[in-house]
Design a protein around this motif. Structure first.
Motif, PDB file in Angstrom:
ATOM      1  N   CYS A  94      -4.017  -6.877   1.291  1.00 43.80           N
ATOM      2  CA  CYS A  94      -3.482  -6.037   2.369  1.00 43.80           C
ATOM      3  C   CYS A  94      -4.599  -5.210   3.005  1.00 43.80           C
ATOM      4  O   CYS A  94      -4.745  -5.175   4.222  1.00 43.80           O
ATOM      5  CB  CYS A  94      -2.402  -5.105   1.832  1.00 43.80           C
ATOM      6  SG  CYS A  94      -0.863  -5.920   1.447  1.00 43.80           S
ATOM      7  N   LEU A  95      -5.382  -4.536   2.154  1.00 41.16           N
ATOM      8  CA  LEU A  95      -6.399  -3.628   2.678  1.00 41.16           C
ATOM      9  C   LEU A  95      -7.427  -4.366   3.523  1.00 41.16           C
ATOM     10  O   LEU A  95      -7.869  -3.873   4.559  1.00 41.16           O
ATOM     11  CB  LEU A  95      -7.106  -2.914   1.518  1.00 41.16           C
ATOM     12  CG  LEU A  95      -6.288  -1.874   0.774  1.00 41.16           C
ATOM     13  CD1 LEU A  95      -7.087  -1.279  -0.369  1.00 41.16           C
ATOM     14  CD2 LEU A  95      -5.834  -0.772   1.716  1.00 41.16           C
ATOM     15  N   THR A 123      -8.169   7.010   7.618  1.00 46.27           N
ATOM     16  CA  THR A 123      -7.577   7.538   6.406  1.00 46.27           C
ATOM     17  C   THR A 123      -8.582   8.475   5.764  1.00 46.27           C
ATOM     18  O   THR A 123      -9.779   8.340   5.950  1.00 46.27           O
ATOM     19  CB  THR A 123      -7.223   6.410   5.430  1.00 46.27           C
ATOM     20  OG1 THR A 123      -8.305   5.500   5.399  1.00 46.27           O
ATOM     21  CG2 THR A 123      -5.968   5.708   5.865  1.00 46.27           C
ATOM     22  N   LEU A 159      -2.872  -5.751  -3.260  1.00 46.29           N
ATOM     23  CA  LEU A 159      -3.427  -4.531  -2.653  1.00 46.29           C
ATOM     24  C   LEU A 159      -4.703  -4.850  -1.881  1.00 46.29           C
ATOM     25  O   LEU A 159      -4.868  -4.447  -0.724  1.00 46.29           O
ATOM     26  CB  LEU A 159      -3.718  -3.506  -3.759  1.00 46.29           C
ATOM     27  CG  LEU A 159      -4.516  -2.262  -3.352  1.00 46.29           C
ATOM     28  CD1 LEU A 159      -3.741  -1.435  -2.346  1.00 46.29           C
ATOM     29  CD2 LEU A 159      -4.848  -1.416  -4.576  1.00 46.29           C
ATOM     30  N   GLN A 160      -5.596  -5.588  -2.500  1.00 48.87           N
ATOM     31  CA  GLN A 160      -6.850  -5.930  -1.835  1.00 48.87           C
ATOM     32  C   GLN A 160      -6.611  -6.817  -0.613  1.00 48.87           C
ATOM     33  O   GLN A 160      -7.243  -6.635   0.423  1.00 48.87           O
ATOM     34  CB  GLN A 160      -7.800  -6.626  -2.817  1.00 48.87           C
ATOM     35  CG  GLN A 160      -8.664  -5.670  -3.603  1.00 48.87           C
ATOM     36  CD  GLN A 160      -9.569  -4.853  -2.693  1.00 48.87           C
ATOM     37  OE1 GLN A 160     -10.152  -5.356  -1.744  1.00 48.87           O
ATOM     38  NE2 GLN A 160      -9.664  -3.567  -2.966  1.00 48.87           N
ATOM     39  N   VAL A 166       0.845  -1.189   0.000  1.00 47.11           N
ATOM     40  CA  VAL A 166       0.000   0.000   0.000  1.00 47.11           C
ATOM     41  C   VAL A 166       0.883   1.242   0.000  1.00 47.11           C
ATOM     42  O   VAL A 166       2.072   1.160   0.249  1.00 47.11           O
ATOM     43  CB  VAL A 166      -0.945   0.031   1.220  1.00 47.11           C
ATOM     44  CG1 VAL A 166      -1.951  -1.088   1.138  1.00 47.11           C
ATOM     45  CG2 VAL A 166      -0.154  -0.065   2.497  1.00 47.11           C
ATOM     46  N   ILE A 179      -3.815  -1.593   6.349  1.00 45.61           N
ATOM     47  CA  ILE A 179      -4.484  -0.527   5.611  1.00 45.61           C
ATOM     48  C   ILE A 179      -3.498   0.565   5.207  1.00 45.61           C
ATOM     49  O   ILE A 179      -2.592   0.910   5.957  1.00 45.61           O
ATOM     50  CB  ILE A 179      -5.603   0.072   6.480  1.00 45.61           C
ATOM     51  CG1 ILE A 179      -6.608  -1.024   6.804  1.00 45.61           C
ATOM     52  CG2 ILE A 179      -6.297   1.205   5.761  1.00 45.61           C
ATOM     53  CD1 ILE A 179      -7.555  -0.662   7.904  1.00 45.61           C
ATOM     54  N   GLY A 180      -3.699   1.091   4.044  1.00 46.45           N
ATOM     55  CA  GLY A 180      -2.854   2.184   3.567  1.00 46.45           C
ATOM     56  C   GLY A 180      -3.455   2.771   2.313  1.00 46.45           C
ATOM     57  O   GLY A 180      -4.602   2.515   1.983  1.00 46.45           O
ATOM     58  N   PRO A 219      -0.338   2.060  -5.525  1.00 45.40           N
ATOM     59  CA  PRO A 219      -0.390   0.702  -6.077  1.00 45.40           C
ATOM     60  C   PRO A 219      -1.294   0.612  -7.308  1.00 45.40           C
ATOM     61  O   PRO A 219      -0.945  -0.041  -8.284  1.00 45.40           O
ATOM     62  CB  PRO A 219      -0.960  -0.135  -4.932  1.00 45.40           C
ATOM     63  CG  PRO A 219      -0.721   0.651  -3.718  1.00 45.40           C
ATOM     64  CD  PRO A 219      -0.700   2.081  -4.102  1.00 45.40           C
ATOM     65  N   ASP A 257      -4.306   3.428  -1.532  1.00 43.30           N
ATOM     66  CA  ASP A 257      -4.446   2.569  -2.704  1.00 43.30           C
ATOM     67  C   ASP A 257      -4.099   3.292  -3.997  1.00 43.30           C
ATOM     68  O   ASP A 257      -4.125   2.697  -5.061  1.00 43.30           O
ATOM     69  CB  ASP A 257      -5.869   2.003  -2.786  1.00 43.30           C
ATOM     70  CG  ASP A 257      -6.932   3.095  -2.761  1.00 43.30           C
ATOM     71  OD1 ASP A 257      -6.553   4.263  -2.585  1.00 43.30           O
ATOM     72  OD2 ASP A 257      -8.112   2.778  -2.908  1.00 43.30           O
ATOM     73  N   SER A 315       4.414   0.015  -2.138  1.00 44.63           N
ATOM     74  CA  SER A 315       3.364   0.647  -2.914  1.00 44.63           C
ATOM     75  C   SER A 315       3.712   0.703  -4.392  1.00 44.63           C
ATOM     76  O   SER A 315       2.869   0.892  -5.229  1.00 44.63           O
ATOM     77  CB  SER A 315       3.130   2.052  -2.392  1.00 44.63           C
ATOM     78  OG  SER A 315       4.289   2.810  -2.612  1.00 44.63           O
TER      79      SER A 315
END
Lengths: 328, 81
Positions: A232-233, B77, A229-230, A32, A238-239, A244, A241, A198
């Protein structure tokens, strides 16, 4: 953001906690970007700045009485001496001054940011991907670009939904989810280390990587990046998107470019990446600011054409139909 | 608004916005440095690199779990609308 609109301020005590959590996620390899945490911190801190200045404005007497040291304390103390916005006491003629002041402060923040970043010798966020000599005759390529973007975006949304269905039973066991996320990070480290993080550090290698590798390799990389990415999220890593997604979108661009060898590569990459990233992120403005910075200025009109068509399709063709359907 | 008052506001605004920028830069710098340390510098000293990565991921997960436990719902966020 909704918190800001509701209370006219935000709880800024969470800023450093958020940044710390983001730091852990980022340095331990999750795929992320840093931009989400950074943005939320900047928003919270800017609100804090506004609250402080408001305090000085309205309590000028007590501010003046503070000693020099007291004033420094005032600036540095994170959460004291603030006054939130209240429409009843806000001066009516203040709008214009406020606007000027705000732009000065934003500019100041940006200048300090870039100066310090340069001084520390860190590479900038953005790397240009190269030069382009595209010709107007090839503008028809925006049509396949739009189709590719729509397919990628749709696939991404369905995968995201599928994944959230799979992990639903674990929703109340955050620790287990975090461990599962870590297991996937480990898997990606061992199998495809380049897809970690990322992607912005790897961005400058893409032009050579994107033309040397077979399109199959690039396609797999682009897809895996989105899957990662998905993963991880949704497992708590979380971070942001945006980075990426743009990384993946640019890879999709290079995949497409290999099927049109006679046409300017970067032009194809630009239109496909614009279409893909806007569809993946489901937003037009956010990805475009980043996308535009990666490409030379003479490609911006092509990017604009893609956006314009996307906007027309979304708001003029799809939206009325949706309304009709809901009316029936 | 008196000139003096605007002057005070201006100086304070400049200082406060500089602090925001400073925090942002520090955050990015720390992130870059620790990432390099974990993923480029330390791995050079390990022969069994897979094992090192395994431990690294595990440690990361444990720290993140602890953070999630102690801070409650972390990560507000700035969600895009």
């Amino acid at each position: 953001m909704s918190e800001l609109k509701l209370n006219k301020t935000v709880d800024y005590s969470g800023v450093f906690k958020n940044l710390l959590a983001a730091l852990v996620v980022l340095v331990f390899g999750a795929g992320v970007g840093p931009e989400a945490a950074l943005l939320s911190a900047i928003i919270a801190l800017s609100v804090r700045q506004a609250d402080k200045l408001r305090y000085i404005y309205f309590q000028f007497g007590s501010w003046e009485e503070l000693s020099f040291l007291g004033k420094i304390k005032f600036i540095l103390s994170p959460f004291k001496y603030t006054q939130t916005y209240d429409a009843d006491v806000a001066p009516a003629d203040g709008k214009k001054i406020k606007m000027i002041a705000n732009s000065v402060f934003i500019l100041n923040g940006l200048v300090v940011f870039f100066t310090l970043n340069k001084a520390m010798g860190h590479p900038s966020f953005i790397t240009r991907l190269g030069e382009s000599n595209w010709v107007l005759q090839n503008i028809w390529l925006v049509v396949p670009a739009l189709i590719i973007g729509a397919v990628v975006g749709l696939g991404y949304k369905y995968f995201s939904k599928l994944l959230s269905l799979i992990i639903k039973p674990l929703k109340n066991h955050q620790a287990v989810l975090t461990l599962i996320g870590a297991a996937f990070i480990y898997l990606f480290v061992v199998e495809t280390p380049r897809l970690l993080f990322s992607g912005q550090t790897f961005m400058h290698l893409i032009p050579t990587f994107g033309t040397d590798q077979a399109w199959q390799t690039l396609l797999v990389a682009a897809l895996l990046k989105l899957v990662f990415l998905q993963l991880c999220l949704q497992t708590g890593w979380i971070g942001g998107d945006i980075f990426p997604a743009i990384f993946s979108a640019v890879l999709f661009g290079f995949v497409t470019a290999q099927f049109f060898p006679g046409i300017d590569t970067l032009f194809i990459v630009a239109v496909v990446a614009t279409s893909c990233s806007t569809q993946i992120l489901d937003s037009i403005w956010v990805p475009v600011i980043f996308i535009a910075l990666f490409f030379p200025m003479n490609l911006w009109p092509a990017i604009a054409v893609v956006l314009l068509l996307e906007w027309i399709i979304k708001n003029k063709i799809l939206a009325p139909r949706k309304n009709k359907l809901s009316q029936m | 608004m008196t000139t003096k008052k605007s002057f005070h506001l201006l100086i304070n605004g400049l200082l406060l916005s500089a602090i925001i920028a400073l925090i942002s830069v520090l955050f990015l710098a720390v992130e870059t440095e620790i990432t390099a340390l974990f993923w480029e510098i330390i791995p050079k000293y390990f022969a069994r690199i897979e094992l090192y990565y395994f431990v690294l991921c595990l440690v990361g997960a444990i720290i993140l779990i602890l953070i999630q436990k102690s801070f409650g719902k972390v990560h507000q966020t700035a969600t895009r609308q």
